[in-house]
Write a protein that holds these residues in place. Structure first.
Motif, PDB file in Angstrom:
ATOM      1  N   TYR A   1      44.424  -3.297 122.438  1.00  8.86           N
ATOM      2  CA  TYR A   1      45.870  -3.057 122.346  1.00  8.86           C
ATOM      3  C   TYR A   1      46.506  -3.599 123.628  1.00  8.86           C
ATOM      4  O   TYR A   1      45.860  -3.702 124.682  1.00  8.86           O
ATOM      5  CB  TYR A   1      46.190  -1.570 122.162  1.00  8.86           C
ATOM      6  N   PRO A   2      47.773  -3.999 123.581  1.00  2.55           N
ATOM      7  CA  PRO A   2      48.455  -4.565 124.758  1.00  2.55           C
ATOM      8  C   PRO A   2      48.567  -3.541 125.882  1.00  2.55           C
ATOM      9  O   PRO A   2      48.596  -2.333 125.655  1.00  2.55           O
ATOM     10  CB  PRO A   2      49.835  -4.952 124.220  1.00  2.55           C
ATOM     11  N   ASN A   3      48.654  -4.047 127.099  1.00  3.51           N
ATOM     12  CA  ASN A   3      48.767  -3.173 128.270  1.00  3.51           C
ATOM     13  C   ASN A   3      50.073  -2.377 128.294  1.00  3.51           C
ATOM     14  O   ASN A   3      50.143  -1.310 128.912  1.00  3.51           O
ATOM     15  CB  ASN A   3      48.647  -3.997 129.545  1.00  3.51           C
ATOM     16  N   VAL A   4      51.116  -2.920 127.646  1.00  2.00           N
ATOM     17  CA  VAL A   4      52.407  -2.223 127.654  1.00  2.00           C
ATOM     18  C   VAL A   4      52.407  -1.040 126.693  1.00  2.00           C
ATOM     19  O   VAL A   4      53.354  -0.253 126.682  1.00  2.00           O
ATOM     20  CB  VAL A   4      53.547  -3.195 127.274  1.00  2.00           C
ATOM     21  N   CYS A   5      51.384  -0.922 125.898  1.00  2.00           N
ATOM     22  CA  CYS A   5      51.270   0.203 124.964  1.00  2.00           C
ATOM     23  C   CYS A   5      50.456   1.325 125.609  1.00  2.00           C
ATOM     24  O   CYS A   5      49.726   1.107 126.572  1.00  2.00           O
ATOM     25  CB  CYS A   5      50.611  -0.246 123.655  1.00  2.00           C
ATOM     26  N   ALA A   6      50.615   2.516 125.050  1.00  2.00           N
ATOM     27  CA  ALA A   6      49.897   3.675 125.576  1.00  2.00           C
ATOM     28  C   ALA A   6      49.052   4.281 124.471  1.00  2.00           C
ATOM     29  O   ALA A   6      49.547   4.574 123.381  1.00  2.00           O
ATOM     30  CB  ALA A   6      50.884   4.707 126.115  1.00  2.00           C
ATOM     31  N   CYS A   7      47.766   4.456 124.792  1.00  2.00           N
ATOM     32  CA  CYS A   7      46.859   5.095 123.850  1.00  2.00           C
ATOM     33  C   CYS A   7      46.904   6.599 124.086  1.00  2.00           C
ATOM     34  O   CYS A   7      46.644   7.077 125.196  1.00  2.00           O
ATOM     35  CB  CYS A   7      45.445   4.557 124.029  1.00  2.00           C
ATOM     36  N   VAL A   8      47.214   7.348 123.061  1.00  2.00           N
ATOM     37  CA  VAL A   8      47.377   8.797 123.181  1.00  2.00           C
ATOM     38  C   VAL A   8      46.504   9.471 122.131  1.00  2.00           C
ATOM     39  O   VAL A   8      46.505   9.089 120.964  1.00  2.00           O
ATOM     40  CB  VAL A   8      48.857   9.195 122.973  1.00  2.00           C
ATOM     41  N   ARG A   9      45.739  10.452 122.577  1.00  2.00           N
ATOM     42  CA  ARG A   9      44.932  11.240 121.653  1.00  2.00           C
ATOM     43  C   ARG A   9      44.017  10.359 120.797  1.00  2.00           C
ATOM     44  O   ARG A   9      44.122  10.335 119.588  1.00  2.00           O
ATOM     45  CB  ARG A   9      45.828  12.098 120.762  1.00  2.00           C
ATOM     46  N   ARG A  10      43.187   9.580 121.429  1.00  2.00           N
ATOM     47  CA  ARG A  10      42.107   8.817 120.801  1.00  2.00           C
ATOM     48  C   ARG A  10      42.618   7.673 119.929  1.00  2.00           C
ATOM     49  O   ARG A  10      42.461   6.513 120.291  1.00  2.00           O
ATOM     50  CB  ARG A  10      41.171   9.746 119.996  1.00  2.00           C
ATOM     51  N   SER A  11      43.274   7.941 118.781  1.00  2.00           N
ATOM     52  CA  SER A  11      43.655   6.846 117.871  1.00  2.00           C
ATOM     53  C   SER A  11      45.163   6.744 117.673  1.00  2.00           C
ATOM     54  O   SER A  11      45.622   6.156 116.704  1.00  2.00           O
ATOM     55  CB  SER A  11      42.970   7.044 116.512  1.00  2.00           C
ATOM     56  N   MET A  12      45.939   7.308 118.599  1.00  2.00           N
ATOM     57  CA  MET A  12      47.396   7.259 118.499  1.00  2.00           C
ATOM     58  C   MET A  12      47.927   6.273 119.531  1.00  2.00           C
ATOM     59  O   MET A  12      47.631   6.377 120.714  1.00  2.00           O
ATOM     60  CB  MET A  12      47.989   8.652 118.728  1.00  2.00           C
ATOM     61  N   LEU A  13      48.739   5.294 119.078  1.00  2.00           N
ATOM     62  CA  LEU A  13      49.217   4.218 119.948  1.00  2.00           C
ATOM     63  C   LEU A  13      50.745   4.170 119.918  1.00  2.00           C
ATOM     64  O   LEU A  13      51.363   4.158 118.849  1.00  2.00           O
ATOM     65  CB  LEU A  13      48.647   2.877 119.492  1.00  2.00           C
ATOM     66  N   THR A  14      51.333   4.143 121.107  1.00  2.00           N
ATOM     67  CA  THR A  14      52.790   4.068 121.247  1.00  2.00           C
ATOM     68  C   THR A  14      53.160   2.768 121.939  1.00  2.00           C
ATOM     69  O   THR A  14      52.710   2.496 123.058  1.00  2.00           O
ATOM     70  CB  THR A  14      53.313   5.264 122.060  1.00  2.00           C
ATOM     71  N   CYS A  15      54.006   1.961 121.272  1.00  2.00           N
ATOM     72  CA  CYS A  15      54.479   0.684 121.823  1.00  2.00           C
ATOM     73  C   CYS A  15      55.993   0.628 121.675  1.00  2.00           C
ATOM     74  O   CYS A  15      56.526  -0.034 120.775  1.00  2.00           O
ATOM     75  CB  CYS A  15      53.829  -0.497 121.104  1.00  2.00           C
ATOM     76  N   SER A  16      56.701   1.331 122.531  1.00  2.00           N
ATOM     77  CA  SER A  16      58.154   1.434 122.424  1.00  2.00           C
ATOM     78  C   SER A  16      58.848   0.505 123.405  1.00  2.00           C
ATOM     79  O   SER A  16      58.466   0.411 124.580  1.00  2.00           O
ATOM     80  CB  SER A  16      58.593   2.883 122.675  1.00  2.00           C
TER      81      SER A  16
END
Length: 735
Positions: free
Chosen positions: A107-122
């Motif tokens: 996943y891109p560095n600007v995204c945040a991996c949260v809780r194992r399989s949850m990804l936030t790219c805002s």
């Protein structure tokens, strides 16, 4: 010099009045700032984030009341609150979960991996879907500028997909075909104007679908046929007409939101197959007609929202089979609320906000057995159905559901103004009784002024006493009070007081102008007989004005109490209420005319004095006249200008805040009667000395002080301005 002392005393009194007025207005403001929820009769302010959080912050539990929480399970407001909390919870746990293991390999560095399989790219500026490995199950992709392809989500095993605010304009057919586990899909705030056939193919597990705020105008409802597990559908803030359309059979759909669209007609077949629907929201459309059988098959519907539609007629047949209906929103429509409409309903919540008083049959509303919560347009509507447990608006700024005077500052102000009114005017009457060296004509005028002002004290006392009697149970007796002759009598007292006082002041202003500005114009002198006739005429006119509405609207005594428990016909809550012609005549006609006339006469009088004395220094009497003139104009304008201004604003359809209304009725209206005797009396040196220094001695000894020389009786006349010239005084005011 005595006139300087008058300036000091007058300035001090005016300063105190202005300070108290501002403080009273500030204290009468609603106690809760914006962004908070007021409860416990406005004494507790709960932050909005703490409303409906399963924890009682209000003593009466109103912050957790089902109506405040969206009324029922699945309501849109409550749903958005749940989503907001979920996002907030995710954000709070970012740091604590950042050290935990992330199952997403790419996943891109600007995204945040949260809780194992949850990804936030805002707000990452992506133009297309970034390279992400398929381990992600929760994808929060918001605030980008995406262009999607048919295979953008191929191979993913998503459960949650948020594509909100990505400037998406098209969705290829079959784009979600491989997402069989997807449960929540958010497509709101994009530019999707049309949806192709088969766009939702393969979404067999989808529960939530939000396509709001897209400008969507072309959409075949048959595209929803694939969504057998759909629970919530949000199509609000689009341009849907849904003409000749019919929702397919969706056996699990419980909430449907179609707010802010362009729907004109609700046909019989539009919702025919949505038998499990529990909430239907059609607010802010252009609906003019609803078929009598449009909701026949919605037997499980619990909440129906039709607010803000140009709907003029609605058949009660539409609700015949809706035995589960608990909440009905009809606010800001043009329907008539009568037995034909609500005769078969048994709702516990009814929203009639924006519907006029004359369009509601309150007896029908009050006879709904299960009704516990009703929302009207104005607070005084609540007095028509006093037995209903909860009613909004819960205050008009003056009264509340529990109390006639809802706030302590209003109660204290009412009794304070009543006390000052009695004290000041009784002091004037006492002073005129012991101060026998002035003529009868002046004494008669001053005494009548004091009596008219005392009537305002009686009015305030009546309101204060009724407030104490009905404390904490006003809703039980509100209808009886506002329709009683006692309320009408209190209103007559208040109007008589204000109008007689204004008429006497205008009469004396005209008389003094003719005497001083034009002393040789042939103006006839006023003796006791003439003054008695003029005063009698003024009282007859003032009394007639006060009693007239009771006669004109004689079908009931509700005119004075129709819009407020304070029984004063200010009537600024609506533009054209019942009796608006009378209220307009009183405040914008008679009182405005008298106020302008008084100001113009005294201005011309002062100009005449300055012009005739331009070559000689002003005498002491002229200086004292100028001082009193300033205070007269200042106090009268300060009291009546806000009231007249608010009345004009009401006719221009501006909303007058409840706090302003309370301040005007309880404090500003009686201010003139309470302060003027003190202000005009204590700025007159001779009267001040007679009453305060020698008054008591004169009263007990009954002896007159002799050898005082020439006296100027008008110098101590309270509201009456002294004659400029002693010759005019001696010739024109002989008793």
């Amino acid at each position: 010099m005595s006139f300087k002392r008058s300036i000091l005393i007058g300035g001090l009194l005016v300063s105190i009045v202005l300070l108290v007025s501002g403080l009273t207005f500030y204290m009468s403001l609603g106690p809760c700032p914006s962004g908070t929820f007021a409860c416990d009769n406005g004494t507790v302010c709960v932050p909005r984030r703490q409303v409906c959080d399963d924890r009682r912050d209000c003593a009466d539990g109103q912050d957790e009341h089902p109506v405040e929480c969206g009324m029922f399970h699945g309501s849109n407001e409550l749903l958005l609150k749940i989503v907001y909390r979920m996002n907030q919870t995710n954000g709070r746990n970012d740091e604590e979960d950042s050290s935990s293991m992330c199952d997403i390999k790419t996943y891109p560095n600007v995204c945040a991996c949260v809780r194992r399989s949850m990804l936030t790219c805002s707000n990452a500026g992506f133009l297309k879907l970034p390279p992400i490995s398929t381990e992600v199950t929760y994808l929060h992709l918001v605030g980008n500028n995406l262009t999607l392809r048919k295979d953008s989500f191929q191979g993913f095993n998503l459960v949650y997909l948020n594509l909100r605010s990505n400037n998406i304009s098209t969705l290829p057919s079959g784009i979600f075909s491989g997402l069989s586990r997807l449960q929540k899909l958010f497509l709101g705030f994009n530019r999707i104007h049309k949806l192709p056939t088969g766009v939702f193919k393969g979404l067999s597990s989808l529960n939530w679908l939000f396509i709001n705020s897209n400008g969507l105008h072309k959409f075949s409802l048959r595209a929803l046929k694939e969504l057998n597990n759909l629970h919530w559908l949000n199509l609000s803030q689009n341009h849907l007409l849904l003409k000749n359309e019919e929702f397919p059979q969706l056996e699990n759909l419980v909430e449907l939101t179609l707010d802010h669209n362009d729907i004109v007609e609700v046909s019989e077949s539009l919702f025919l197959q949505l038998s499990e629907l529990q909430l239907l929201s059609l607010t802010h459309n252009r609906i003019k007609t609803v078929h009598p059988r449009a909701f026949t098959e919605l037997r499980k519907l619990r909440e129906l929202r039709l607010t803000k539609n140009p709907l003029k007629t609605l058949s009660g047949q539409a609700f015949t089979n809706m035995k589960s209906l608990e909440a009905l929103y009809l606010g800001e429509t043009q329907v008539t609320i009568d037995r034909n409409l609500l005769g078969t309903t048994n709702v516990s919540y009814l929203n009639l906000h924006g519907i006029g008083f004359n369009n509601i049959d309150f007896q029908v509303v009050g006879n709904i057995p299960a009704l516990q919560y009703v929302v009207y347009d104005k607070f005084y509507f609540c007095s028509m159905t006093p037995h209903i447990q909860k009613c909004k608006p819960n205050s008009d700024g003056v009264s509340s559901f529990e109390d006639l005077l809802s706030k302590p500052v209003l109660r204290y102000s009412a009794w304070l103004m009543a006390g000052l009114t009695f004290f000041g005017n009784i002091l004037v009457l006492w002073g005129r009784f012991i101060y026998r060296d002035e003529n009868r004509a002046v004494t008669m005028v001053i005494r009548n002024l004091a009596v008219s002002d005392i009537l305002m004290g009686f009015y305030l006392s009546v309101i204060g006493i009724q407030d104490a009697r009905y404390r904490s149970r006003y809703h039980e007796v509100a209808l009886d009070w506002i329709t009683s002759w006692s309320c009408a009598a209190a209103g007559v007292l208040a109007v008589t007081s204000s109008e007689v006082s204004m008429l006497i002041l205008a009469f004396m202003s005209l008389e003094r102008f003719l005497l001083i500005a034009d002393p040789f114009g042939g103006h006839r002198r006023l003796n006791s007989r003439n003054v008695c006739f003029c005063l009698l005429s003024i009282w007859l006119v003032g009394g007639t004005i006060a009693v007239a509405p009771v006669i004109l609207w004689r079908s009931s005594t509700r005119f004075y109490g129709a819009y407020s428990g304070t029984c004063f016909p200010l009537h600024i809550q609506e533009r054209y209420p019942v009796g608006w012609e009378y209220s307009a005549f009183l405040f914008l006609g008679l009182n405005l005319f008298l106020l302008i006339m008084i100001a113009l006469l005294y201005t011309a009088l002062l100009f005449s004095i300055w012009r005739t004395r331009s070559k000689t220094p002003l005498a002491m009497l002229d200086c004292e006249f100028a001082v009193r003139f300033f205070f007269i104009v200042l106090t009268d304008m300060s009291c009546w200008a806000p009231i007249i201004t608010m009345k004009i604003w009401a006719f221009m359809s501006y909303d007058i805040s409840d706090d302003t209304y309370a301040w005007l009725v309880v404090f500003i209206l009686p201010l003139n009667s309470a302060v003027n005797p003190l202000l005009y009396t204590f700025t007159t040196p001779k009267y001040r000395n007679q009453v305060l220094l020698r008054g008591w001695h004169k009263f007990t000894s009954r002896r007159r002080t002799e050898g005082s020389g020439n006296s100027n009786p008008d110098e101590s006349q309270g509201k009456i301005i002294p004659l400029l010239y002693q010759t005019a005084n001696n010739s024109q005011w002989k008793g």
